[in-house]
Each structure stands twice: as C-alpha cells, then as structure tokens.
Motif scaffolding. Structure first.
Motif, PDB file in Angstrom:
ATOM      1  N   SER A 219       0.827  -1.209   0.000  1.00 43.17           N
ATOM      2  CA  SER A 219       0.000   0.000   0.000  1.00 43.17           C
ATOM      3  C   SER A 219       0.861   1.259   0.000  1.00 43.17           C
ATOM      4  N   ASN A 222       2.117   1.882  -3.508  1.00 44.87           N
ATOM      5  CA  ASN A 222       1.000   2.290  -4.359  1.00 44.87           C
ATOM      6  C   ASN A 222       0.648   3.761  -4.131  1.00 44.87           C
ATOM      7  N   GLU A 223       0.730   4.215  -2.888  1.00 45.45           N
ATOM      8  CA  GLU A 223       0.449   5.627  -2.620  1.00 45.45           C
ATOM      9  C   GLU A 223       1.579   6.516  -3.144  1.00 45.45           C
ATOM     10  N   ASN A 226       0.964   7.038  -6.754  1.00 45.59           N
ATOM     11  CA  ASN A 226       0.001   8.110  -7.006  1.00 45.59           C
ATOM     12  C   ASN A 226       0.692   9.468  -7.007  1.00 45.59           C
ATOM     13  N   SER A 291      -6.636   2.011   2.408  1.00 49.28           N
ATOM     14  CA  SER A 291      -5.933   2.392   1.188  1.00 49.28           C
ATOM     15  C   SER A 291      -6.077   1.326   0.116  1.00 49.28           C
ATOM     16  N   ARG A 295      -7.855   1.509  -3.535  1.00 52.58           N
ATOM     17  CA  ARG A 295      -6.964   1.340  -4.672  1.00 52.58           C
ATOM     18  C   ARG A 295      -7.605   0.561  -5.813  1.00 52.58           C
TER      19      ARG A 295
END
Length: 434
Positions: A219, A222-223, A226, A291, A295
């Motif tokens: 996670s 992945n953030e 972004n 999150s 996602r």
C-alpha cells in the motif's frame, strides 16, 4: 513421524505433500467427498506449479494418502496438523474459527497420549489456548500438547517456500511439543533453515504481523505511485532507490492494482479486530486496509478516464489477467473483481482472459465475455488493460495487438512494458506511477 493433516486446501495439501517428501508418513483428511475422491484419482483441486508431480510421487511411494475417515488414522498419529479455513466472519470481520474448533472437538476422543496438535491455519492470538481447552475438557486424562506452526507460503511458489524457507516458526508451551516439531522439521534444519522456537501466542501473532507488514509495503508504494504521477517522477526509480537500502529491501515494492488473495485481506482485518479486542488499536494497519480497498476501484476508474471518463456505454475493454497474482488460480479478493465491476458500472462491456483462473472467475464475475487467449480478448476492444502479471502477457505481439484493437490504448496496471517501446508501436500507454 506419522502425521495427519486435517484439511486438503491450499495449506494442507502443500504442507502434507512436502512433509511426505521429507520421508514422513502423511494422511490428509477432508470432509469434502468430491475433493478426496479427486485426490485419490490423482486430480489436484488447486493450481500450484509442481504440486501434481509431488503428490503423485509420494502417493506412489506410499508416504502420502487421502481419506474421509479420520477415525482410521488419528489414533496412530504423532502429530495432527489443523489446516482448515479461517475466513473473515460475516458481520464483524473477525476470523471465523468454527472449522478449527470443530476439528478440535472431533479429534479429541481419538488422540493418543503424547500426540501433538498443531494449528497450521492462520489463527488469532489465543486460539491455541482454546483448542487446548476444548480437547482437555473432552478428555481430561489425555496427555497431549498444542502447538502453533504458521505457514509462510506464497501462492505460485509454495513448494520452494516450504522446502527452502526464510524461517520456520514454531510456538510451543512444553518441551515435548518442541521435540516433536524439531523432529518433523529436521530435514530443513540440516540445510540451515532457521527454526524459531517461541511461545504459542508469539507464533500466532508473528504470522499476522508478517502479513500486515508486507501489505503495508504494498500500500505504501501504491500511494507513492500516485504521488509520482502528480509530480512527474517514475515510481520504478523511487522503488529502486529505497529498495537498495538494506533496512528496507526491494521485495513488495512493485506498484499495482492492490493486494488480494487468501491471506492479506482477511489477515489484516483479523489483526485489526484482535487489536480492538485487546485495546491496542493498530492505526497503521487500519490505513493500509482502507488504502487497499480504495486502490482497486481507483484502478478501474483509471481505465475509464483513459477512455475519456463519464458514461462509456458502447465501449469494450479487454482485461488480461483475473487472478490476484500470477501462477495461481485464486480469485479471492482479486483486484480484477473491483476493476471489472467499476468498468461495468460505467457501462463498459468486458472481455477477459486468464491462463488459469477462468473457472474460478466465472463464479464471482457475471456478464463477462470469457475468451480463450489474449489476442481473442483484444479483438474489437477499445482498450486493453493488464491486471495480472502473467508471463503470457509480458511479450505480446504489439503489432498484432494494435491491429485487433479499435484504438491502440494499453493500460498497464503491472508496469510490464516500457513506455517508449509501446509508444513506438503507435499506442497510447498508461502505466502506474509513471
């Protein structure tokens, strides 16, 4: 050693086959008549590379067998492993331990003195205490032990993980259980695989803590992906830059559509519930769960926006990959489910293909046109989206793919391709964090 494995699911079947390959005599027990019959006929109910050969070899050598009748094998067992499912309980998210406790109640009157009952299933802290109470209450004069031995197997690489583990975690509260499990795992310790002996509760918590930490890494990156998209950075550079730090490591730093599968979703949720029960809230894990849930649908919206956003009725998207990861047929909490449902909510028709997960996908995804190969899937679609990192999707003939698509749009949720290579073929390319 004489071992009985209760449960022939992913953990039970892989563990039983590997134990038998070590030279132990293993009987796998299950209540599912169809599954046991299939195993007796040499048919493996799950896809795991190499498992069919391993099972066949040890059945032929007389070290591995399958039965519905627990009473015929339990009285002679030195160790009984409980490897049944512990899914999230409907309504509150706690781990459903009914199968674990049911197994304990059923086995209690059949156990011999000196038997060691081992929870292989992923269970919350204190489950071993309750298993011990159930058996002791049913058979007050029985001399037995209860231990915890959580599994750390990756689907798609389970046999290698079992035979060459980073560590084997054993939780015991008495010397006899420790001695039995040391003997069971002696073939591994000869190869210098570390056997970590700790308390039973410590072992139970170690499993959850490990999965929660790995889910956190997923996670986190992945953030960061972004943010990379917003600031004009490449997440692959960032992941490499932090992954080369020995304190961090580069594993689980590949951005994608979120985690799924049989472990991370239910185990992070169960750990949260345990923290709440013991008034030790786990705020970081709470954020990870939230999150990841966000996602998956966000990746579906990424595809919709690539097509122009808004109502996309009349459009078709080719989805390549359905399982939560490559080299498995497991669809449990697969990101593909949320991605496809988001596309359908936008009015988009979906064509899909997966090398191994089609049968399982059909059980959870409706109104999907299931195809027989990647190129058939692409034919007539307005965009292609790669959801699962199967090798079959890593070297597509882009010239052929372009000729089949209505428009050359590739959304690569696993970053399998080089942007320059794809754009050179005339595609519009959208990756993750790039």
């Amino acid at each position: 050693m004489r071992i009985v494995m209760i449960g022939t699911g992913y953990v039970g079947l892989v563990s039983g086959a590997c134990f038998s390959d070590f030279g132990h005599t293993v009987t796998c027990v299950d209540k599912d008549e169809g599954k046991v019959k299939a195993l007796l006929d040499g048919k493996i109910p799950i896809f795991e590379p190499g498992l069919d050969e391993l099972v066949a070899k040890n059945v032929a050598n007389g070290r591995l067998s399958f039965t519905l009748d627990i009473a015929e094998v339990l009285p002679d067992a030195d160790a009984v492993f409980i490897a049944v499912g512990t899914p999230s309980r409907r309504g509150d998210g706690h781990a459903d331990l009914s199968y674990v406790y049911g197994a304990a109640r059923e086995m209690a009157p059949m156990l011999r003195d000196g038997a060691v009952v081992v929870t292989k299933s992923t269970v919350p802290v204190g489950t071993g205490d309750e298993v011990q109470r159930i058996i002791a209450e049913a058979c007050p004069d029985l001399d037995f032990s209860v231990a915890s031995n959580p599994e750390f197997l990756r689907e798609g690489a389970a046999i290698d993980d079992f035979k060459h583990p980073d560590r084997v975690v054993v939780g015991v509260n008495d010397d006899h259980a420790e001695q039995v499990l040391q003997e069971i795992y002696r073939p591994l310790t000869r190869n210098d695989s570390p056997l970590l002996i700790m308390s039973r509760r410590g072992a139970e918590l170690t499993k959850y803590a490990a999965n929660a930490f790995l889910a956190t890494k997923i996670s986190f990156i992945n953030e960061i992906a972004n943010l990379c998209e917003k600031v004009g950075a490449d997440v692959r550079d960032v992941a490499k830059g932090i992954g080369l730090d020995s304190r961090i490591g580069n594993r689980f730093l590949q951005p994608g559509p979120g985690y799924g599968g049989s472990c991370f979703p239910k185990d992070t949720l169960a750990l949260l519930k345990t923290g709440q029960d013991y008034e030790a809230p786990l705020r970081i894990v709470e954020s990870v769960v939230a999150s990841n849930d966000t996602r998956k649908r966000a990746m579906g919206r990424k595809v919709v926006n690539a097509l122009g956003g808004g109502d996309q009725h009349g459009k078709t998207v080719a989805v390549l990959g359905l399982t939560f990861k490559a080299n498995t047929d497991d669809m449990r909490d697969s990101p593909a489910i949320a991605v496809i449902q988001t596309l359908q909510d936008a009015g988009i028709a979906v064509r899909a293909y997966d090398p191994e997960g089609m049968d399982q996908a059909k059980k959870v995804l409706d109104n999907v046109d299931y195809c027989t190969g990647p190129y058939e899937t692409l034919e007539g679609a307005d965009a292609a989206v790669i959801v699962t990192e199967w090798d079959a999707f890593r070297a597509l003939d882009l010239t052929r793919a372009k000729s089949l698509l209505k428009q050359p749009l590739l959304v690569d949720l696993r970053n399998l391709y080089s942007r320059s290579d794809v754009e050179r073929q005339g595609f519009t390319y959208i990756g993750v964090g790039r």
